[in-house]
Design a protein around this motif. Sequence first.
Motif, PDB file in Angstrom:
ATOM      1  N   SER A  21       0.840  -1.192   0.000  1.00 43.62           N
ATOM      2  CA  SER A  21       0.000   0.000   0.000  1.00 43.62           C
ATOM      3  C   SER A  21       0.874   1.239   0.000  1.00 43.62           C
ATOM      4  O   SER A  21       2.002   1.221   0.515  1.00 43.62           O
ATOM      5  CB  SER A  21      -0.908   0.024   1.232  1.00 43.62           C
ATOM      6  OG  SER A  21      -1.751  -1.095   1.267  1.00 43.62           O
ATOM      7  N   ALA A  23       0.097   5.315   0.788  1.00 41.39           N
ATOM      8  CA  ALA A  23      -0.852   6.365   1.146  1.00 41.39           C
ATOM      9  C   ALA A  23      -0.237   7.734   0.861  1.00 41.39           C
ATOM     10  O   ALA A  23       0.875   8.022   1.332  1.00 41.39           O
ATOM     11  CB  ALA A  23      -1.235   6.254   2.611  1.00 41.39           C
ATOM     12  N   ARG A  72      -6.344   1.691  -7.018  1.00 37.80           N
ATOM     13  CA  ARG A  72      -6.311   2.861  -6.141  1.00 37.80           C
ATOM     14  C   ARG A  72      -7.655   3.062  -5.478  1.00 37.80           C
ATOM     15  O   ARG A  72      -8.679   2.624  -5.979  1.00 37.80           O
ATOM     16  CB  ARG A  72      -5.906   4.132  -6.905  1.00 37.80           C
ATOM     17  CG  ARG A  72      -7.051   4.881  -7.595  1.00 37.80           C
ATOM     18  CD  ARG A  72      -7.302   4.377  -8.958  1.00 37.80           C
ATOM     19  NE  ARG A  72      -8.254   5.205  -9.687  1.00 37.80           N
ATOM     20  CZ  ARG A  72      -9.521   4.861  -9.887  1.00 37.80           C
ATOM     21  NH1 ARG A  72      -9.980   3.735  -9.396  1.00 37.80           N
ATOM     22  NH2 ARG A  72     -10.319   5.656 -10.578  1.00 37.80           N
ATOM     23  N   THR A  78      -4.937   6.332  -1.671  1.00 40.84           N
ATOM     24  CA  THR A  78      -4.049   5.188  -1.495  1.00 40.84           C
ATOM     25  C   THR A  78      -3.992   4.370  -2.780  1.00 40.84           C
ATOM     26  O   THR A  78      -5.013   4.149  -3.429  1.00 40.84           O
ATOM     27  CB  THR A  78      -4.511   4.309  -0.334  1.00 40.84           C
ATOM     28  OG1 THR A  78      -4.463   5.074   0.879  1.00 40.84           O
ATOM     29  CG2 THR A  78      -3.618   3.086  -0.172  1.00 40.84           C
ATOM     30  N   TYR A  80      -2.475   0.663  -4.384  1.00 42.01           N
ATOM     31  CA  TYR A  80      -2.102  -0.683  -3.975  1.00 42.01           C
ATOM     32  C   TYR A  80      -1.346  -1.392  -5.098  1.00 42.01           C
ATOM     33  O   TYR A  80      -1.595  -1.153  -6.276  1.00 42.01           O
ATOM     34  CB  TYR A  80      -3.343  -1.492  -3.620  1.00 42.01           C
ATOM     35  CG  TYR A  80      -4.212  -0.842  -2.582  1.00 42.01           C
ATOM     36  CD1 TYR A  80      -5.323  -0.079  -2.945  1.00 42.01           C
ATOM     37  CD2 TYR A  80      -3.913  -0.967  -1.225  1.00 42.01           C
ATOM     38  CE1 TYR A  80      -6.115   0.535  -1.990  1.00 42.01           C
ATOM     39  CE2 TYR A  80      -4.698  -0.359  -0.266  1.00 42.01           C
ATOM     40  CZ  TYR A  80      -5.800   0.396  -0.658  1.00 42.01           C
ATOM     41  OH  TYR A  80      -6.575   0.999   0.301  1.00 42.01           O
TER      42      TYR A  80
END
Length: 125
Positions: A21, A23, A72, A78, A80
């Motif tokens: 992930s 962010a 996303r 975020t 991924y």
Amino acid sequence: QVQLVQSGGGLVQAGGSVRLSCAASGQTSSMYAMGWFRQAPGKERGVVGYIRWPGGSTAYSDSVKGRFTISRDNALNTVYLQMNDLSPDDTAVYYCAARTRAFTDGFLASAYDYWGQGTQVTVSS
């Protein structure tokens, strides 16, 4: 300024899966795309793929196409990286990156302005 914080990764067996992930915070409205790169020991940093922000279209390097997926969550800012069918060749430090400029080659690290801290993914045979 955009800040990127990565999570996930670790040790996984060959054939397994891992999700990373990334962010984003700060001036996320300036982002044009977010990419994933990786760097193995003794090798240059190379692209995994990228996703347009917020549009969602994706592109992947040939080495991961069909095994890795970038997605996303716009609400969470975020991105991924879902990695499946991993092999020891996928062992590397993985980085997410944000690109604010259009008309740049998303497969080049030089096109990205902000970088995450990196996270190790080790695939055992």
